[in-house]
Design an enzyme around this catalytic site. Structure first.
Site, PDB file in Angstrom:
ATOM      1  N   ASP A 280       0.815  -1.225   0.000  1.00 54.85           N
ATOM      2  CA  ASP A 280       0.000   0.000   0.000  1.00 54.85           C
ATOM      3  C   ASP A 280       0.848   1.274   0.000  1.00 54.85           C
ATOM      4  O   ASP A 280       0.468   2.268  -0.619  1.00 54.85           O
ATOM      5  CB  ASP A 280      -0.906   0.053   1.244  1.00 54.85           C
ATOM      6  CG  ASP A 280      -1.920  -1.066   1.245  1.00 54.85           C
ATOM      7  OD1 ASP A 280      -2.147  -1.663   0.180  1.00 54.85           O
ATOM      8  OD2 ASP A 280      -2.473  -1.352   2.319  1.00 54.85           O
TER       9      ASP A 280
HETATM   10  P1  NAP Z   1       0.902  -3.969   3.171  1.00 53.81           P
HETATM   11  O1  NAP Z   1       0.291  -2.996   2.258  1.00 53.81           O
HETATM   12  O2  NAP Z   1       0.047  -4.578   4.212  1.00 53.81           O
HETATM   13  O3  NAP Z   1       1.540  -5.116   2.266  1.00 53.81           O
HETATM   14  C1  NAP Z   1       2.318  -6.117   2.801  1.00 53.81           C
HETATM   15  C2  NAP Z   1       2.719  -7.037   1.666  1.00 53.81           C
HETATM   16  O4  NAP Z   1       3.690  -7.925   2.194  1.00 53.81           O
HETATM   17  C3  NAP Z   1       1.575  -7.871   1.131  1.00 53.81           C
HETATM   18  O5  NAP Z   1       1.226  -7.442  -0.159  1.00 53.81           O
HETATM   19  C4  NAP Z   1       2.113  -9.314   1.144  1.00 53.81           C
HETATM   20  O6  NAP Z   1       1.948  -9.880  -0.155  1.00 53.81           O
HETATM   21  C5  NAP Z   1       3.587  -9.137   1.494  1.00 53.81           C
HETATM   22  N1  NAP Z   1       4.097 -10.169   2.394  1.00 53.81           N
HETATM   23  C6  NAP Z   1       3.495 -10.711   3.471  1.00 53.81           C
HETATM   24  N2  NAP Z   1       4.276 -11.630   4.044  1.00 53.81           N
HETATM   25  C7  NAP Z   1       5.405 -11.678   3.306  1.00 53.81           C
HETATM   26  C8  NAP Z   1       6.606 -12.429   3.394  1.00 53.81           C
HETATM   27  N3  NAP Z   1       6.802 -13.357   4.345  1.00 53.81           N
HETATM   28  N4  NAP Z   1       7.562 -12.217   2.478  1.00 53.81           N
HETATM   29  C9  NAP Z   1       7.396 -11.310   1.489  1.00 53.81           C
HETATM   30  N5  NAP Z   1       6.281 -10.565   1.360  1.00 53.81           N
HETATM   31  C10 NAP Z   1       5.296 -10.745   2.262  1.00 53.81           C
HETATM   32  O7  NAP Z   1       2.158  -3.362   3.935  1.00 53.81           O
HETATM   33  P2  NAP Z   1       2.773  -1.911   3.900  1.00 53.81           P
HETATM   34  O8  NAP Z   1       3.118  -1.508   2.514  1.00 53.81           O
HETATM   35  O9  NAP Z   1       3.820  -1.925   4.956  1.00 53.81           O
HETATM   36  O10 NAP Z   1       1.574  -0.975   4.330  1.00 53.81           O
HETATM   37  C11 NAP Z   1       1.051  -0.937   5.636  1.00 53.81           C
HETATM   38  C12 NAP Z   1      -0.439  -0.836   5.598  1.00 53.81           C
HETATM   39  O11 NAP Z   1      -0.938  -1.058   6.919  1.00 53.81           O
HETATM   40  C13 NAP Z   1      -0.938   0.525   5.124  1.00 53.81           C
HETATM   41  O12 NAP Z   1      -2.095   0.391   4.351  1.00 53.81           O
HETATM   42  C14 NAP Z   1      -1.262   1.215   6.441  1.00 53.81           C
HETATM   43  O13 NAP Z   1      -2.255   2.216   6.305  1.00 53.81           O
HETATM   44  C15 NAP Z   1      -1.751   0.038   7.261  1.00 53.81           C
HETATM   45  N6  NAP Z   1      -1.661   0.304   8.713  1.00 53.81           N
HETATM   46  C16 NAP Z   1      -0.486   0.655   9.257  1.00 53.81           C
HETATM   47  C17 NAP Z   1      -0.408   0.957  10.590  1.00 53.81           C
HETATM   48  C18 NAP Z   1       0.881   1.413  11.213  1.00 53.81           C
HETATM   49  O14 NAP Z   1       0.827   1.982  12.296  1.00 53.81           O
HETATM   50  N7  NAP Z   1       2.020   1.150  10.605  1.00 53.81           N
HETATM   51  C19 NAP Z   1      -1.536   0.855  11.386  1.00 53.81           C
HETATM   52  C20 NAP Z   1      -2.733   0.452  10.801  1.00 53.81           C
HETATM   53  C21 NAP Z   1      -2.767   0.177   9.452  1.00 53.81           C
HETATM   54  P3  NAP Z   1       1.969 -11.482  -0.339  1.00 53.81           P
HETATM   55  O15 NAP Z   1       0.879 -12.005   0.527  1.00 53.81           O
HETATM   56  O16 NAP Z   1       1.731 -11.692  -1.785  1.00 53.81           O
HETATM   57  O17 NAP Z   1       3.300 -11.954   0.110  1.00 53.81           O
END
Ligand code: NAP
Length: 483
Positions: free
Chosen positions: A404
Site C-alpha cells: 500500500d
Molecule cells: P501492506 O500494504 O500490508 O503489504 C504487505 C505485503 O507484504 C503484502 O502485499 C504481502 O503480499 C507481502 N508479504 C506478506 N508476508 C510476506 C513475506 N513473508 N515475504 C514477502 N512478502 C510478504 O504493507 P505496507 O506496505 O507496509 O503498508 C502498511 C499498511 O498497513 C498501510 O495500508 C497502512 O495504512 C496500514 N496500517 C499501518 C499501521 C501502522 O501503524 N504502521 C496501522 C494500521 C494500518 P503477499 O501475501 O503476496 O506476500
C-alpha cells in the site's frame, strides 16, 4: 512532624518520577535516543511504584492492622505481574507487538476500573466531584478494558471476522446512554436523603456491566486491520482513566503519568489516521478493515517475474538503490538478511538508502525498530518527506514486503480507499523490484498498479528466502571477480 515527613517524601519522589516520565518521553521522539528514553521512563515507573509504598505511613488508624497483609499482597502482585510481563516481553515476536500492546492497554484500563470499583464499593463518603470523577474513570477504564481484549483477540486471530448487525450504532448509543444514566443515578443515590429504588451495590454492578458491554460492542464491528488505530485510541483512554483515578487517590504521579499517556495516545491516533488519510471517526464507525476493494480489470499490463539472483546482480551494478521495507519484511523476519545484502552492495560501491513510510507495517515505527534490530545505521534511514524526491534519480527501488505504501492509486484514483495518502515514489525509480510471496494484497485490500508498470519486476518468494538468494548471487559475483 511524623505525618508531615512521608507526605513531603511522597511529593518529592513523585516529582522525580514525573520528571523521568517527561524526559523519557522526550527521548523517545528519535530512534537514536528512544532506547535510553524507554529506560529512563522505566526508572521513573519504578520510582513511582516504590513511592506508592510511602502511602502506607499515612493510613488511617482502623486500617493499620491490615497494613502488613496489604503490603504483602502488593509485593506479590508486583512480582507476579512484573515477572509475567518480563517473560512475555522477551519472547514476543515483532509482528505480535500490537497484540501485546493491546493486552497491556486492557490491563491499564482494567486497573483504573478496579481502583474505581474499590472506591465506589468502599464505605467511604465521596463528595459529588470526586464521585463523578471516579465514575468517569470507571467508565473509560472499563470500556478500554473490554475493548482492548476484543482488539487483542482480533489481532491474534482468536476472533476472525468483524461482527456487525443492523442498527449497530443505535444499539451502541443505547448502551452508552444507559451507562451514563446509571452513573447519574448513582450520583443522585449518594446524596443524603435520597431513596434509590435499588441498592447502591446493584447500581454500581449495572454501571460496570453496561460499560464493559459497550466496550465489546464498540470494538466488535471494527475490521481487524484497523485495530492498530483502535489500540492507540484505547491507549489514550487508559491514560485518561488512570489520570482520573490519580485524582481520586490524590496521587500526583498517577495523575500526571495518566494525562501524559492520554495525550500521547491521542496524538499518536491522530497521526496514524492522518498518515492513512482517514479520520478517527471513520476508523471507529466504519468497517474499513474488512472490505475488499479489489476491482478486477482496472489495471492494465502484466506481472513480470524475475529470479532473485538476477535482481541481486542488477543491484550489484547499480549506482543507487533505495530500499522500501514493509509489513512483509516483518512477517518474514528478513531484516538481518536485508542488511547483509545492503552491506555487500555498499562494499561493491553502491549507495544504499532506506525509505520509511510513516504507516509501513502494522504499528508506528515498526520499520525503524526492525532496521535498528538488524543494526542498520540511522543515517541510512530516511523518512518519506526527506527521500521522496530522490527516487527519480535512483537506479533501483527494492520494495520488500511493502504494498500500500507504494501504491500510485493514492495519487490518482479518487475512488481508492487510500486516495490522498502520501506514498513513497518507488514507481519513479528507473527499475523497481517488488519482493512478495504471490498475489496477496496489502492491508487496504486493493490492486497495486505499480506491480504492472513497465519498469517493475516481481521477485516472488518469502522475503527472507529471496534475500538469501540475492546475497548468494552478489557474493558469487564477488568471488568470480576475485578469481
Ligand atoms: P501492506 O500494504 O500490508 O503489504 C504487505 C505485503 O507484504 C503484502 O502485499 C504481502 O503480499 C507481502 N508479504 C506478506 N508476508 C510476506 C513475506 N513473508 N515475504 C514477502 N512478502 C510478504 O504493507 P505496507 O506496505 O507496509 O503498508 C502498511 C499498511 O498497513 C498501510 O495500508 C497502512 O495504512 C496500514 N496500517 C499501518 C499501521 C501502522 O501503524 N504502521 C496501522 C494500521 C494500518 P503477499 O501475501 O503476496 O506476500
Amino acid at each position: 512532624m511524623l505525618t508531615f515527613l512521608p507526605q513531603l517524601a511522597i511529593g518529592v519522589v513523585d516529582l522525580v518520577a514525573v520528571f523521568l516520565f517527561m524526559f523519557g518521553l522526550q527521548r523517545m521522539s528519535s530512534p537514536v535516543t528512544a532506547p535510553s528514553g524507554i529506560q529512563v521512563a522505566g526508572v521513573g515507573m519504578l520510582v513511582a511504584v516504590l513511592a506508592s509504598f510511602l502511602y502506607a505511613f499515612n493510613v488511617e488508624a482502623e486500617a493499620k492492622p491490615f497494613l502488613p497483609i496489604n503490603i504483602a499482597l502488593a509485593v506479590a502482585a508486583l512480582v507476579l505481574g512484573g515477572g509475567l510481563a518480563w517473560w512475555v516481553g522477551r519472547k514476543v515476536a515483532m509482528t505480535a507487538m500490537p497484540q501485546m500492546v493491546a493486552i497491556y492497554n486492557g490491563m491499564g484500563g482494567g486497573a483504573a476500573g478496579a481502583i474505581a470499583a474499590v472506591e465506589l464499593f468502599g464505605a467511604k463518603t465521596h463528595g459529588t466531584t470526586q464521585l463523578v470523577v471516579t465514575l468517569l474513570g470507571a467508565l473509560i477504564g472499563a470500556i478500554s478494558f473490554s475493548g482492548s481484549l476484543i482488539a487483542w483477540a482480533k489481532l491474534d486471530g482468536v476472533i476472525g471476522k468483524a461482527f456487525r448487525i443492523n442498527g449497530q450504532q443505535a444499539l451502541n448509543l443505547v448502551f452508552i446512554l444507559a451507562c451514563v444514566g446509571v452513573g447519574g443515578y448513582i450520583v443522585y443515590a449518594a446524596q443524603d436523603g435520597a431513596h434509590p429504588f435499588i441498592s447502591m451495590r446493584a447500581l454500581i454492578c449495572l454501571f460496570f456491566g453496561l460499560a464493559l458491554v459497550f466496550g465489546i460492542l464498540m470494538t466488535l464491528p471494527i475490521g481487524g486491520a484497523d485495530m492498530p488505530v483502535v489500540i492507540s485510541i484505547y491507549n489514550a483512554f487508559t491514560g485518561l482513566a488512570v489520570g482520573l483515578q490519580g485524582f481520586v487517590l490524590q496521587n500526583p504521579a498517577l495523575m500526571i503519568a495518566g494525562m501524559v499517556v492520554g495525550a500521547a495516545g491521542m496524538l499518536l491516533t491522530m497521526l496514524m489516521a492522518k498518515a492513512m488519510n482517514r479520520s478517527v471517526t471513520n476508523v471507529l464507525f466504519t468497517n474499513f478493515g474488512e472490505l475488499v476493494r479489489h476491482r478486477p480489470g482496472d489495471v492494465k499490463g502484466s506481472l513480470r517475474p524475475v529470479e532473485a539472483s538476477d535482481a541481486g546482480i542488477f543491484m550489484r551494478y547499480a549506482k543507487e538503490v533505495i530500499v522500501v521495507p514493509g509489513y512483509g519484511l516483518a512477517v518474514a523476519q528478513g531484516q538481518q538478511k536485508l542488511y547483509e545484502l545492503v552491506k555487500l552492495l555498499q562494499a561493491a560501491g553502491v549507495t544504499v538508502k532506506f525509505a520509511i513510510h510513516p504507516v509501513a507495517g502494522r504499528m508506528p515505527g515498526q520499520m525503524d525498530v526492525l532496521l535498528a534490530e538488524a543494526g542498520v545505521p540511522y543515517d541510512m534511514i530516511f523518512q518519506l518527506e526527506d527521500i521522496n524526491d530522490e527516487f527519480a534519480n535512483a537506479d533501483v527501488a527494492l520494495v520488500i514486503g511493502a504494498n500500500d505504501v507504494v501504491n500510485p492509486a493514492a495519487r490518482t484514483d479518487k475512488s481508492s480507499p487510500i486516495f490522498g495518502m502520501p506514498i513513497l515514489n518507488a514507481d519513479r525509480a528507473k527499475q523497481v523490484y517488488v519482493v512478495k510471496r504471490g498475489q496477496g494484497k496489502g492491508y487496504a485490500g486493493i490492486i497495486n498498479a505499480l506491480f504492472y508498470a513497465d519498469n517493475c519486476n516481481m521477485v516472488y518468494g518469502d522475503a527472507a528466502a529471496v534475500l538469501t538468494k540475492m546475497i548468494e548471487a552478489v557474493r558469487g559475483l564477488g568471488s568470480k571477480a576475485a578469481a
